[in-house]
Design a protein around this motif. Structure first.
Motif, PDB file in Angstrom:
ATOM      1  N   LEU A 226       1.024  -1.120   0.048  1.00  0.00           N
ATOM      2  CA  LEU A 226      -0.005   0.137  -0.026  1.00  0.00           C
ATOM      3  C   LEU A 226       0.830   1.060   0.000  1.00  0.00           C
ATOM      4  O   LEU A 226       0.303   2.122  -0.491  1.00  0.00           O
ATOM      5  CB  LEU A 226      -0.956  -0.002   1.240  1.00  0.00           C
ATOM      6  N   ALA A 227       1.950   1.061   0.630  1.00  0.00           N
ATOM      7  CA  ALA A 227       3.097   2.228   0.806  1.00  0.00           C
ATOM      8  C   ALA A 227       3.337   2.487  -0.822  1.00  0.00           C
ATOM      9  O   ALA A 227       3.810   3.621  -1.359  1.00  0.00           O
ATOM     10  CB  ALA A 227       4.077   1.997   1.569  1.00  0.00           C
ATOM     11  N   GLN A 228       3.742   1.487  -1.631  1.00  0.00           N
ATOM     12  CA  GLN A 228       4.148   1.644  -2.981  1.00  0.00           C
ATOM     13  C   GLN A 228       2.911   2.005  -4.070  1.00  0.00           C
ATOM     14  O   GLN A 228       3.160   2.822  -4.772  1.00  0.00           O
ATOM     15  CB  GLN A 228       4.871   0.292  -3.386  1.00  0.00           C
ATOM     16  N   ALA A 231      -3.337   2.810  -4.605  1.00  0.00           N
ATOM     17  CA  ALA A 231      -4.563   2.446  -5.216  1.00  0.00           C
ATOM     18  C   ALA A 231      -4.802   0.904  -5.042  1.00  0.00           C
ATOM     19  O   ALA A 231      -6.142   0.447  -5.170  1.00  0.00           O
ATOM     20  CB  ALA A 231      -4.335   2.447  -6.810  1.00  0.00           C
ATOM     21  N   LEU A 232      -3.863   0.115  -4.355  1.00  0.00           N
ATOM     22  CA  LEU A 232      -4.453  -1.250  -4.131  1.00  0.00           C
ATOM     23  C   LEU A 232      -5.402  -1.257  -2.924  1.00  0.00           C
ATOM     24  O   LEU A 232      -5.954  -2.373  -2.721  1.00  0.00           O
ATOM     25  CB  LEU A 232      -3.178  -2.171  -3.858  1.00  0.00           C
ATOM     26  N   ALA A 233      -5.623  -0.309  -2.038  1.00  0.00           N
ATOM     27  CA  ALA A 233      -6.364  -0.301  -1.027  1.00  0.00           C
ATOM     28  C   ALA A 233      -7.680  -0.863  -1.437  1.00  0.00           C
ATOM     29  O   ALA A 233      -8.494  -1.162  -0.599  1.00  0.00           O
ATOM     30  CB  ALA A 233      -6.304   1.105  -0.277  1.00  0.00           C
ATOM     31  N   GLU A 234      -8.094  -0.235  -2.604  1.00  0.00           N
ATOM     32  CA  GLU A 234      -9.359  -0.475  -3.086  1.00  0.00           C
ATOM     33  C   GLU A 234      -9.612  -2.024  -3.366  1.00  0.00           C
ATOM     34  O   GLU A 234     -10.975  -2.335  -3.096  1.00  0.00           O
ATOM     35  CB  GLU A 234      -9.755   0.265  -4.387  1.00  0.00           C
ATOM     36  N   SER A 235      -8.834  -2.708  -3.649  1.00  0.00           N
ATOM     37  CA  SER A 235      -8.926  -4.014  -4.028  1.00  0.00           C
ATOM     38  C   SER A 235      -8.498  -4.765  -2.806  1.00  0.00           C
ATOM     39  O   SER A 235      -9.339  -5.871  -2.562  1.00  0.00           O
ATOM     40  CB  SER A 235      -7.967  -4.653  -5.207  1.00  0.00           C
ATOM     41  N   TYR A 236      -7.866  -4.476  -1.929  1.00  0.00           N
ATOM     42  CA  TYR A 236      -7.319  -5.420  -0.933  1.00  0.00           C
ATOM     43  C   TYR A 236      -7.631  -4.922   0.532  1.00  0.00           C
ATOM     44  O   TYR A 236      -7.478  -5.576   1.631  1.00  0.00           O
ATOM     45  CB  TYR A 236      -5.913  -5.771  -0.980  1.00  0.00           C
ATOM     46  N   LEU A 272       5.530  -9.764  -7.005  1.00  0.00           N
ATOM     47  CA  LEU A 272       4.584  -8.900  -8.066  1.00  0.00           C
ATOM     48  C   LEU A 272       5.300  -8.030  -8.988  1.00  0.00           C
ATOM     49  O   LEU A 272       5.112  -7.735 -10.010  1.00  0.00           O
ATOM     50  CB  LEU A 272       3.644  -8.032  -7.247  1.00  0.00           C
ATOM     51  N   THR A 273       6.407  -7.312  -8.363  1.00  0.00           N
ATOM     52  CA  THR A 273       7.162  -6.667  -9.397  1.00  0.00           C
ATOM     53  C   THR A 273       7.647  -7.259 -10.295  1.00  0.00           C
ATOM     54  O   THR A 273       7.972  -6.919 -11.589  1.00  0.00           O
ATOM     55  CB  THR A 273       8.117  -5.807  -8.296  1.00  0.00           C
ATOM     56  N   ARG A 274       8.540  -8.242  -9.896  1.00  0.00           N
ATOM     57  CA  ARG A 274       9.120  -9.209 -10.713  1.00  0.00           C
ATOM     58  C   ARG A 274       8.257  -9.552 -12.188  1.00  0.00           C
ATOM     59  O   ARG A 274       8.536  -9.855 -13.081  1.00  0.00           O
ATOM     60  CB  ARG A 274       9.851 -10.326 -10.160  1.00  0.00           C
ATOM     61  N   HIS A 275       6.918 -10.036 -11.478  1.00  0.00           N
ATOM     62  CA  HIS A 275       6.116 -10.755 -12.574  1.00  0.00           C
ATOM     63  C   HIS A 275       5.553  -9.496 -13.415  1.00  0.00           C
ATOM     64  O   HIS A 275       5.407  -9.764 -14.688  1.00  0.00           O
ATOM     65  CB  HIS A 275       4.833 -11.310 -11.773  1.00  0.00           C
ATOM     66  N   ALA A 276       5.514  -8.256 -12.847  1.00  0.00           N
ATOM     67  CA  ALA A 276       4.981  -7.308 -13.806  1.00  0.00           C
ATOM     68  C   ALA A 276       6.048  -6.792 -14.869  1.00  0.00           C
ATOM     69  O   ALA A 276       5.815  -6.753 -16.012  1.00  0.00           O
ATOM     70  CB  ALA A 276       4.716  -6.059 -12.981  1.00  0.00           C
ATOM     71  N   GLY A 277       7.282  -7.173 -14.521  1.00  0.00           N
ATOM     72  CA  GLY A 277       8.426  -6.792 -15.352  1.00  0.00           C
ATOM     73  C   GLY A 277       8.384  -5.319 -15.645  1.00  0.00           C
ATOM     74  O   GLY A 277       8.048  -4.409 -14.990  1.00  0.00           O
ATOM     75  N   SER A 278       9.122  -5.047 -16.622  1.00  0.00           N
ATOM     76  CA  SER A 278       9.329  -3.515 -16.960  1.00  0.00           C
ATOM     77  C   SER A 278       8.348  -2.781 -17.672  1.00  0.00           C
ATOM     78  O   SER A 278       8.276  -1.524 -17.365  1.00  0.00           O
ATOM     79  CB  SER A 278      10.606  -3.115 -17.794  1.00  0.00           C
ATOM     80  N   ASP A 279       7.340  -3.661 -18.392  1.00  0.00           N
ATOM     81  CA  ASP A 279       6.436  -2.934 -19.137  1.00  0.00           C
ATOM     82  C   ASP A 279       4.886  -3.066 -18.163  1.00  0.00           C
ATOM     83  O   ASP A 279       3.961  -2.443 -18.630  1.00  0.00           O
ATOM     84  CB  ASP A 279       6.206  -3.628 -20.402  1.00  0.00           C
ATOM     85  N   GLY A 280       4.782  -3.805 -17.335  1.00  0.00           N
ATOM     86  CA  GLY A 280       3.400  -4.111 -16.619  1.00  0.00           C
ATOM     87  C   GLY A 280       3.411  -3.078 -15.250  1.00  0.00           C
ATOM     88  O   GLY A 280       4.400  -2.456 -14.843  1.00  0.00           O
ATOM     89  N   ASP A 281       2.086  -2.995 -14.993  1.00  0.00           N
ATOM     90  CA  ASP A 281       1.761  -2.084 -14.110  1.00  0.00           C
ATOM     91  C   ASP A 281       1.257  -3.117 -12.721  1.00  0.00           C
ATOM     92  O   ASP A 281       0.286  -3.860 -12.965  1.00  0.00           O
ATOM     93  CB  ASP A 281       0.455  -1.028 -14.238  1.00  0.00           C
TER      94      ASP A 281
END
Length: 330
Positions: A226-228, A231-236, A272-281
């Motif tokens: 949530l610090a990073q 917007a994820l607060a809406e989902s989690y 999650l960051t690794r999964h998103a890669g350089s182009d994913g959000d």
């Protein structure tokens, strides 16, 4: 028949599913009433629910005097609450009154519940079941038809009632109306056609929701996520307590729908960051769903539910029955 101490709402749900198959269901009903009177509920706010359940059990065994006593105690326990559980208790009382030959009193009680038909999704089932028990099938059809007309009038500005946000309430009304019309031998009409369209739409929506990612964020990872990505607060959820409560309720719902072998997928910000890669959000639901699928294919899943006295699945170190189990309520 004594029950375990500190009954939660989840325990009461389980009793609802199993009590009628018990060796002594009337003993279960009496024990539920005793739990209310002796402080045997984890949440005293469940008193009305426990007593209503006791009344349903007693009514199923034709112990109508005891059933009426239980349900009237339930209504007293609910006090000024105004929700679907209260409507269910009042409709159950009316059904019992019909069965004891007090039809006029039962009808008057149900008249007071008519506004609930367009307020609470389950009310259509409660009220129509009570009317049918009293042989008032045509009255049930008239009331449900009127409720459907009112619900459709509120959606007059919508191009398709099936697209309304509260289409589920309309579907419950249409579904119960169709059942009563079938009992009466009445022909299929335009409202029955709408019921079929809504059934298909709601089934599609439920299937889509079942595909949502079941990620569980341990407390430290939740705070980092949530610090990073605020917007994820809406989902989690806005807090870790809210996140855990959402997961517990959802897993309980899936269990009630017949799902087995449920697990939680502990996520990490780094993963999650690794999964998103350089182009994913990472905040993109599609990216998060893909991350969840990758976790589901590997080790580290957390089986759910744990035993009541085992450590909670959330990693708090507390017993499940004192930690996340009570979060299924609400």
């Amino acid at each position: 028949m004594p029950l375990k101490a500190d009954l939660t709402s989840a325990d009461l749900d389980e009793i609802r599913q199993s009590a009628l198959g018990a060796a002594d269901p009337l003993g279960v009903a009496a024990s539920l009433a005793d739990a209310v009177n002796s402080g045997g509920l984890a949440d005293p706010g469940d008193s009305g629910y426990a007593l209503t359940l006791a009344a349903e059990i007693a009514e199923s065994r034709s112990k109508l005097g005891a059933a009426l006593q239980y349900v009237e105690s339930a209504i007293d326990a609910y006090g000024t609450r105004d929700d679907s559980q209260v409507a269910a208790a009042r409709a159950l009382r009316a059904r019992i009154l019909f069965r004891t030959g007090r039809g006029d009193e039962a009808t008057t009680a149900l008249e007071a519940l008519r506004p609930a038909l367009t307020r609470f999704p389950d009310a259509a089932a409660y009220v129509s079941a009570a009317l049918v028990a009293g042989g008032r099938n045509r009255v049930a059809e008239q009331w449900l038809s009127e409720a459907v007309r009112m619900a459709l009038a509120e959606r007059a500005g919508s191009s398709d009632p099936a697209d309304a946000e509260d289409a589920g309430l309309l579907f419950f009304l249409l579904q119960q109306r169709h059942r009563i019309r079938h009992l009466l031998g009445l022909p299929h009409d335009v409202h029955d056609n709408l019921a079929e369209r809504l059934e298909t739409k709601l089934a599609d929506t439920a299937a889509a929701e079942a595909d949502e990612d079941p990620l569980f964020w341990p407390q430290a990872e939740f705070d980092r996520a949530l610090a990073q990505w605020p917007a994820l607060a809406e989902s989690y959820g806005k807090s870790w307590d809210e996140h855990r409560a959402h997961l517990e309720r959802e897993l309980t719902r899936l269990t009630g729908a017949g799902r087995t072998g449920l697990t939680l997928l502990p996520g990490t910000v780094a993963g999650l960051t690794r999964h998103a890669g350089s182009d994913g959000d990472p905040a993109d639901p599609t990216v998060r769903a893909g991350y969840a699928r990758s976790l589901a294919a590997g080790p580290g899943q957390i089986p759910w539910p744990p035993e009541r006295n085992a450590q909670c699945w959330c990693g708090s170190g507390n017993k499940y029955k004192k930690c996340c189990l009570p979060r299924s309520r609400g």
